[in-house]
Structures are given as structure tokens and as C-alpha cells.
Write a protein that holds these residues in place. Structure first.
Motif, PDB file in Angstrom:
ATOM      1  N   PHE A   1      12.490  14.028  13.159  1.00 62.24           N
ATOM      2  CA  PHE A   1      12.306  14.671  11.864  1.00 62.24           C
ATOM      3  C   PHE A   1      10.833  14.767  11.488  1.00 62.24           C
ATOM      4  O   PHE A   1       9.986  14.007  11.975  1.00 62.24           O
ATOM      5  N   VAL A   2      10.546  15.719  10.601  1.00 58.39           N
ATOM      6  CA  VAL A   2       9.217  15.884  10.011  1.00 58.39           C
ATOM      7  C   VAL A   2       9.170  15.044   8.737  1.00 58.39           C
ATOM      8  O   VAL A   2      10.143  15.007   7.974  1.00 58.39           O
ATOM      9  N   PHE A   3       8.039  14.373   8.499  1.00 55.72           N
ATOM     10  CA  PHE A   3       7.943  13.526   7.317  1.00 55.72           C
ATOM     11  C   PHE A   3       6.571  13.651   6.666  1.00 55.72           C
ATOM     12  O   PHE A   3       5.603  14.122   7.267  1.00 55.72           O
ATOM     13  N   TRP A   4       6.514  13.216   5.421  1.00 56.64           N
ATOM     14  CA  TRP A   4       5.259  13.066   4.680  1.00 56.64           C
ATOM     15  C   TRP A   4       5.161  11.630   4.199  1.00 56.64           C
ATOM     16  O   TRP A   4       6.172  11.019   3.835  1.00 56.64           O
ATOM     17  N   ASN A   5       3.951  11.066   4.224  1.00 57.02           N
ATOM     18  CA  ASN A   5       3.759   9.674   3.827  1.00 57.02           C
ATOM     19  C   ASN A   5       2.444   9.534   3.070  1.00 57.02           C
ATOM     20  O   ASN A   5       1.458  10.199   3.387  1.00 57.02           O
ATOM     21  N   LEU A   6       2.443   8.668   2.055  1.00 54.07           N
ATOM     22  CA  LEU A   6       1.240   8.403   1.270  1.00 54.07           C
ATOM     23  C   LEU A   6       0.996   6.902   1.210  1.00 54.07           C
ATOM     24  O   LEU A   6       1.901   6.128   0.890  1.00 54.07           O
ATOM     25  N   ASN A   7      -0.236   6.493   1.527  1.00 57.36           N
ATOM     26  CA  ASN A   7      -0.665   5.108   1.368  1.00 57.36           C
ATOM     27  C   ASN A   7      -1.721   5.033   0.276  1.00 57.36           C
ATOM     28  O   ASN A   7      -2.668   5.834   0.261  1.00 57.36           O
ATOM     29  N   LYS A   8      -1.563   4.067  -0.625  1.00 58.82           N
ATOM     30  CA  LYS A   8      -2.512   3.904  -1.717  1.00 58.82           C
ATOM     31  C   LYS A   8      -3.830   3.328  -1.205  1.00 58.82           C
ATOM     32  O   LYS A   8      -3.845   2.443  -0.351  1.00 58.82           O
ATOM     33  N   GLY A   9      -4.922   3.843  -1.735  1.00 58.53           N
ATOM     34  CA  GLY A   9      -6.238   3.372  -1.337  1.00 58.53           C
ATOM     35  C   GLY A   9      -6.626   2.090  -2.055  1.00 58.53           C
ATOM     36  O   GLY A   9      -6.017   1.690  -3.045  1.00 58.53           O
ATOM     37  N   THR A  10      -7.645   1.428  -1.524  1.00 57.89           N
ATOM     38  CA  THR A  10      -8.240   0.246  -2.143  1.00 57.89           C
ATOM     39  C   THR A  10      -9.615   0.637  -2.666  1.00 57.89           C
ATOM     40  O   THR A  10     -10.450   1.108  -1.895  1.00 57.89           O
TER      41      THR A  10
ATOM     42  N   ARG B   1       0.811  -1.221   0.000  1.00 54.10           N
ATOM     43  CA  ARG B   1       0.000   0.000   0.000  1.00 54.10           C
ATOM     44  C   ARG B   1       0.846   1.272   0.000  1.00 54.10           C
ATOM     45  O   ARG B   1       0.304   2.377  -0.040  1.00 54.10           O
ATOM     46  N   PHE B   2       2.155   1.122   0.038  1.00 50.95           N
ATOM     47  CA  PHE B   2       3.034   2.291   0.114  1.00 50.95           C
ATOM     48  C   PHE B   2       2.985   3.089  -1.184  1.00 50.95           C
ATOM     49  O   PHE B   2       3.157   2.552  -2.272  1.00 50.95           O
ATOM     50  N   GLY B   3       2.756   4.403  -1.048  1.00 54.58           N
ATOM     51  CA  GLY B   3       2.673   5.256  -2.222  1.00 54.58           C
ATOM     52  C   GLY B   3       3.741   6.324  -2.294  1.00 54.58           C
ATOM     53  O   GLY B   3       3.833   7.057  -3.274  1.00 54.58           O
TER      54      GLY B   3
END
Length: 289
Positions: free
Chosen positions: A93-102, A78-80
């Protein structure tokens, strides 16, 4: 609350979770991972916890795979995408993360802070939580999730075994069908098994110890075995790179520091100790022979 305060609270909460299963209900076991839940209001995704034990590897090797952005596409379906935005302190640290939808659920992204540390007893902790940061606007086409708490606890379990625990409590926001909520709930803790599988198949990336300061950027390409970091001598005086995976580097490895001037490199067995003496930016690259 500042970003640093939020990160400190997150890692302390992860430590509290690691000391006890109080409040957690055993749900099931799959792929050798014990799954626990904390139920929320009806329809909401419960907090979930996955625990597993792996023999023959170290705490640092498992943590290196679990926390590597480069490794994650190979073990997390699901990692985007993800990005470290800025180090606030040496291990925060500051981070951004994206998970792919179903389908029919949209992608979810989040902006957060992460703090990691290894205790004097050798237990690795990472704690993550959402923050609002103007540098990380909501991504078009994605729903901004709210991560209450997430992170890893990785510790020795006996002479030759390590126990890894992954915990996440997140509000995915928006409307999500119940069957998908239930599936995500039981699938998410299996990331522990997927990290183990990656490690057994590919080995682990290089990792850093003895870090005096913080790095600026880090990138790893598993298929090539190429590990690269950027540092500024003003914020990082020295570090040790550990390259201890024969699967990842079956014929050995090389290390290069650019520029060479002002950098002292001492190599012994599976270690490369590097000191940065001149006030400039350096790129350190590990490759396969």
C-alpha cells in the motif's frame, strides 16, 4: 520505477539485512535493545538498527502493535499522524506519515510504499521506502524526508521468545544540528522497546489472518478496544480476525458485521472467520464486552 517495484525492492532489502549484521557497527545497548549503526557522510543521520527479545508473546502480536496506526501515538512520542492512501496489491500500500520535529527542527513527513509478508518459516517482514505520488503533496510546514529503506523483521527466538528488529535509513533533508542528529540516531531504534512496553501494558489489537484480498480501511482505538475495518467483497472474499489479548479484552469481545446480509460469521475461541458473499461494502467492528 513503479510503486509496486519499489515496494518489492524494499522488502527484499529488509530480508537481506535480517540475515546478517555485516556492515553494521554495534553502538550501544539501552532498555534491553541492541543498537547498531551504519555511518554516512559527516553530519548525516546514520542508518540505524534496533534488536530486542521479548518472552511470552507471538510474532503476530508484536507485529500487530508495531504496524498499527492506532497504537502508535501511545508508544511513539514523535508520531504526528499517518494514513494508508491505497492498497496496490493485497499486502502492498501507499502511505503518508508525519513525525513531529524537535525545536528548532521542523516536522518531517514522507510519502512511501509498504509491503509486508510472513514467510513459510513464520518470519514477519515489512519493507518501506519513499515514492513520489501526486495524491500525497508535501505538507505545509513540514520538510519532505526521503526514506531509503525502513521496516521490521519479527521472528521466533527459541520456544517462548520473539526477536524484533527495526531498521531505518532515512535522509531527513534540510539543516539539522549535530546534537539532534545524534540523539535521533540513538532514540529511533528504541521503538522496539516501546512496542514491547505497549504490549506488556495494554496488550495487542486484533489482527487479520487468512486474508483473501485486501481491506479498504482500518482503524483502532486502544483506550476503547474498538477495532474497525472496511472491506469490499469485490476485493476481499474472506478473512479471519484474531482477538488474542486478555489485557486488551479482559471481559471478552463482540464482533459485528454491517450490513449483516451476505456475510457469514463463524466464531470459535479467539477467532472470527468471516466470508463476504454479496457484492457490497462491509464494516466489521470488534468491541469490548
Amino acid at each position: 520505477m513503479s510503486h509496486i517495484e519499489a515496494a518489492n525492492q524494499a522488502i527484499e532489502k529488509i530480508k537481506q539485512f535480517g540475515n546478517s549484521l555485516d556492515g553494521w557497527t554495534f553502538h550501544s545497548e539501552n532498555k534491553g535493545i541492541k543498537i547498531y549503526t551504519q555511518e554516512k557522510e559527516k553530519g548525516a543521520m546514520p542508518a540505524v538498527r534496533g534488536e530486542g527479545i521479548l518472552e511470552g508473546y507471538s510474532v503476530h502480536q508484536i507485529a500487530a502493535v508495531a504496524e498499527s496506526i492506532g497504537c502508535r501515538p501511545l508508544w511513539d512520542g514523535r508520531f504526528g499522524g499517518a494514513e494508508r492512501i491505497e492498497f496496490l496489491e493485497d499486502t502492498t500500500f501507499v502511505f503518508w506519515n508525519l513525525n513531529k520535529g524537535t525545536w528548532p527542527v521542523s516536522d518531517r513527513d514522507l510519502c512511501g510504499v509498504c509491503k509486508y509478508e510472513t514467510s513459510p518459516e513464520g518470519v514477519y517482514y515489512s519493507g518501506l521506502t519513499s515514492v513520489v505520488d501526486s495524491r500525497v503533496p508535501e505538507k505545509k510546514g513540514a520538510v519532505r524526508a526521503d526514506l531509503h529503506i525502513g521496516g521490521w523483521i519479527i521472528q521466533k527466538e527459541g520456544e517462548n521468545s520473539v526477536k524484533a528488529t527495526y531498521i531505518i535509513d532515512i535522509d531527513l533533508k534540510g539543516s539539522i544540528p549535530g546534537p539532534i542528529v545524534r540523539k535521533v540516531s540513538v532514540d529511533t531504534p528504541l521503538c522496539v522497546a516501546y512496542v514491547f512496553d505497549f504490549l506488556k501494558k495494554y496488550g495487542n489489537p486484533p489482527y487479520l489472518t487468512g486474508l483473501k484480498g485486501h481491506i479498504e480501511k482500518e482503524n483502532f482505538v486502544p483506550k476503547e478496544g474498538k477495532y474497525e475495518i472496511q472491506v469490499k467483497s469485490a476485493t476481499c472474499k474472506e478473512l479471519t480476525v484474531v482477538v488474542d489479548s486478555e489485557k486488551m479484552y479482559p471481559k471478552g469481545w463482540n464482533i459485528r458485521v454491517s450490513p449483516e446480509t451476505g456475510a457469514v460469521v463463524e466464531i470459535s475461541d479467539k477467532l472470527a472467520h468471516v466470508k463476504f458473499l454479496e457484492d457490497q461494502e462491509y464494516t466489521l467492528t470488534v468491541t469490548r464486552k
